[in-house]
Design a protein around this motif. Structure first.
Motif, PDB file in Angstrom:
ATOM      1  N   CYS A  89      -4.900-105.244-109.790  1.00 24.29           N
ATOM      2  CA  CYS A  89      -4.677-105.232-111.240  1.00 24.29           C
ATOM      3  C   CYS A  89      -5.988-105.371-112.003  1.00 24.29           C
ATOM      4  O   CYS A  89      -6.240-104.635-112.971  1.00 24.29           O
ATOM      5  N   LEU A  90      -6.815-106.309-111.571  1.00 21.97           N
ATOM      6  CA  LEU A  90      -8.047-106.560-112.312  1.00 21.97           C
ATOM      7  C   LEU A  90      -9.053-105.422-112.152  1.00 21.97           C
ATOM      8  O   LEU A  90      -9.897-105.200-113.028  1.00 21.97           O
ATOM      9  N   GLU A  91      -8.969-104.679-111.068  1.00 19.29           N
ATOM     10  CA  GLU A  91      -9.796-103.480-110.943  1.00 19.29           C
ATOM     11  C   GLU A  91      -9.479-102.504-112.076  1.00 19.29           C
ATOM     12  O   GLU A  91     -10.385-101.907-112.680  1.00 19.29           O
ATOM     13  N   THR A 111      -8.157-103.437-114.970  1.00 21.39           N
ATOM     14  CA  THR A 111      -8.590-104.075-116.213  1.00 21.39           C
ATOM     15  C   THR A 111     -10.065-103.819-116.492  1.00 21.39           C
ATOM     16  O   THR A 111     -10.457-103.466-117.606  1.00 21.39           O
ATOM     17  N   TYR A 112     -10.895-103.984-115.475  1.00 24.16           N
ATOM     18  CA  TYR A 112     -12.334-103.783-115.674  1.00 24.16           C
ATOM     19  C   TYR A 112     -12.670-102.311-115.906  1.00 24.16           C
ATOM     20  O   TYR A 112     -13.662-102.000-116.570  1.00 24.16           O
ATOM     21  N   LYS A 113     -11.835-101.432-115.392  1.00 24.20           N
ATOM     22  CA  LYS A 113     -12.073 -99.997-115.571  1.00 24.20           C
ATOM     23  C   LYS A 113     -11.605 -99.507-116.937  1.00 24.20           C
ATOM     24  O   LYS A 113     -12.273 -98.702-117.593  1.00 24.20           O
ATOM     25  N   CYS A 114     -10.450-100.002-117.384  1.00 25.33           N
ATOM     26  CA  CYS A 114      -9.804 -99.447-118.579  1.00 25.33           C
ATOM     27  C   CYS A 114      -9.823-100.373-119.794  1.00 25.33           C
ATOM     28  O   CYS A 114      -9.589 -99.908-120.912  1.00 25.33           O
ATOM     29  N   GLY A 115     -10.036-101.647-119.598  1.00 26.36           N
ATOM     30  CA  GLY A 115      -9.885-102.603-120.689  1.00 26.36           C
ATOM     31  C   GLY A 115     -11.072-102.659-121.625  1.00 26.36           C
ATOM     32  O   GLY A 115     -12.187-102.238-121.290  1.00 26.36           O
ATOM     33  N   GLY A 116     -10.820-103.204-122.815  1.00 26.65           N
ATOM     34  CA  GLY A 116     -11.880-103.517-123.754  1.00 26.65           C
ATOM     35  C   GLY A 116     -12.449-104.896-123.463  1.00 26.65           C
ATOM     36  O   GLY A 116     -12.109-105.520-122.448  1.00 26.65           O
ATOM     37  N   ILE A 173       1.079-117.574-101.061  1.00 24.56           N
ATOM     38  CA  ILE A 173       1.106-116.361-100.242  1.00 24.56           C
ATOM     39  C   ILE A 173      -0.050-115.443-100.638  1.00 24.56           C
ATOM     40  O   ILE A 173      -0.194-115.063-101.800  1.00 24.56           O
ATOM     41  N   ASP A 174      -0.865-115.053 -99.648  1.00 25.94           N
ATOM     42  CA  ASP A 174      -2.100-114.328 -99.934  1.00 25.94           C
ATOM     43  C   ASP A 174      -1.879-112.921-100.477  1.00 25.94           C
ATOM     44  O   ASP A 174      -2.789-112.355-101.101  1.00 25.94           O
ATOM     45  N   LYS A 175      -0.714-112.337-100.254  1.00 26.77           N
ATOM     46  CA  LYS A 175      -0.506-110.966-100.741  1.00 26.77           C
ATOM     47  C   LYS A 175      -0.647-110.886-102.262  1.00 26.77           C
ATOM     48  O   LYS A 175      -1.044-109.840-102.798  1.00 26.77           O
ATOM     49  N   PHE A 176      -0.374-111.993-102.962  1.00 29.78           N
ATOM     50  CA  PHE A 176      -0.512-111.990-104.412  1.00 29.78           C
ATOM     51  C   PHE A 176      -1.979-111.888-104.830  1.00 29.78           C
ATOM     52  O   PHE A 176      -2.285-111.331-105.881  1.00 29.78           O
ATOM     53  N   LEU A 177      -2.894-112.392-103.989  1.00 31.96           N
ATOM     54  CA  LEU A 177      -4.316-112.256-104.288  1.00 31.96           C
ATOM     55  C   LEU A 177      -4.734-110.793-104.230  1.00 31.96           C
ATOM     56  O   LEU A 177      -5.536-110.325-105.050  1.00 31.96           O
ATOM     57  N   ASP A 178      -4.199-110.049-103.261  1.00 31.64           N
ATOM     58  CA  ASP A 178      -4.495-108.621-103.171  1.00 31.64           C
ATOM     59  C   ASP A 178      -3.960-107.877-104.390  1.00 31.64           C
ATOM     60  O   ASP A 178      -4.630-106.979-104.930  1.00 31.64           O
ATOM     61  N   GLU A 212      -0.056-108.386-115.768  1.00 35.78           N
ATOM     62  CA  GLU A 212       0.559-108.349-114.437  1.00 35.78           C
ATOM     63  C   GLU A 212      -0.197-109.258-113.469  1.00 35.78           C
ATOM     64  O   GLU A 212       0.406-109.961-112.652  1.00 35.78           O
ATOM     65  N   ALA A 213      -1.512-109.273-113.581  1.00 26.51           N
ATOM     66  CA  ALA A 213      -2.320-110.153-112.723  1.00 26.51           C
ATOM     67  C   ALA A 213      -2.002-111.622-112.978  1.00 26.51           C
ATOM     68  O   ALA A 213      -1.940-112.426-112.045  1.00 26.51           O
ATOM     69  N   ALA A 214      -1.786-111.985-114.236  1.00 25.52           N
ATOM     70  CA  ALA A 214      -1.444-113.372-114.568  1.00 25.52           C
ATOM     71  C   ALA A 214      -0.102-113.762-113.958  1.00 25.52           C
ATOM     72  O   ALA A 214       0.081-114.882-113.473  1.00 25.52           O
ATOM     73  N   ILE A 215       0.848-112.816-113.959  1.00 26.20           N
ATOM     74  CA  ILE A 215       2.149-113.075-113.346  1.00 26.20           C
ATOM     75  C   ILE A 215       1.990-113.295-111.842  1.00 26.20           C
ATOM     76  O   ILE A 215       2.557-114.235-111.263  1.00 26.20           O
ATOM     77  N   HIS A 216       1.198-112.445-111.197  1.00 22.82           N
ATOM     78  CA  HIS A 216       0.949-112.620-109.761  1.00 22.82           C
ATOM     79  C   HIS A 216       0.253-113.951-109.486  1.00 22.82           C
ATOM     80  O   HIS A 216       0.511-114.597-108.463  1.00 22.82           O
TER      81      HIS A 216
END
Length: 207
Positions: free
Chosen positions: A170-172, A174-179, A160-165, A147-151
């Motif tokens: 999303c990456l929060e 990823t770092y919490k749940c991802g391998g 548009i800066d809202k996509f950075l937010d 989803e982050a890659a799509i944004h």
């Protein structure tokens, strides 16, 4: 091959996030969402991409199912190395597939419609192969980095800066749940976003 058979290869009702491979002479890979509804399946490609040009010319491509976050992120912003491809002979042509995909389905485009921005086509499955199947639970880190890659692509197009937010949110996850592979994909994505920010800022400065 019937559309209903696609369930066996991981392409089900709704929008399936897959990696398209196309380009008989120069293979290209890019993440795309295939739309399956009412026993029909469609693809929408936007102008300006290599995938668009290849599919417009050849009217054939492969949809590759994979859960590898690195493949999704790398193919979003650059082409994959040659070692990632293999080829399937079809009607005297060699169709590029992803070597390490869970499954691959070759589609032919029909009923192609063009607009100023995109091409939409109903697609017909003509060949499919399941390479292997190893059960894997849903990982929120994987879905979040996709989803982050799509944004990121939307930010690149619009600035548009809202996509950075949205990317940060999303990456929060990823770092919490991802391998480790999900986290490695997130690092690659952050590097790409850093380069995109420079281009967007440069564009704004020249206005």
């Amino acid at each position: 091959m019937e559309v209903s058979e696609l369930d066996k290869y991981g392409i089900c009702d709704g929008i399936s996030e897959i990696i398209v491979t196309c380009g008989i002479e120069n293979p290209n890979a890019a993440p795309i969402g295939l739309i399956r509804k009412d026993n029909r399946i469609f693809i929408r490609l936007y102008k300006g991409s290599t995938t668009y040009e290849n599919v417009k010319l050849e009217k054939i491509f492969a949809a590759n199912v994979t859960c590898d976050p690195l493949l999704f992120v790398k193919s979003t912003f650059s082409n994959l190395e040659d070692e990632n491809f293999k080829y399937h002979p079809l009607n005297s042509q060699n169709i590029p597939l992803l070597k390490n995909s869970v499954s691959s389905v070759i589609f032919r485009c029909e009923e192609i419609k063009h607009t100023e921005q995109a091409m939409t086509a109903e697609i017909i499955p003509i060949y499919a192969v399941a390479n292997y199947h190893r059960p894997k639970a849903i990982n929120r880190g994987l879905t979040a980095v996709i989803e982050a890659a799509i944004h990121a692509t939307r930010y690149e197009l619009t600035g548009i800066d809202k996509f950075l937010d949205l990317i940060d949110q999303c990456l929060e996850t990823t770092y919490k749940c991802g391998g480790q592979r999900e986290k490695d994909a997130a690092e690659i994505l952050l590097n790409e976003i850093g380069e995109i920010k420079k281009l967007v800022s440069g564009g704004k400065d020249t206005e």
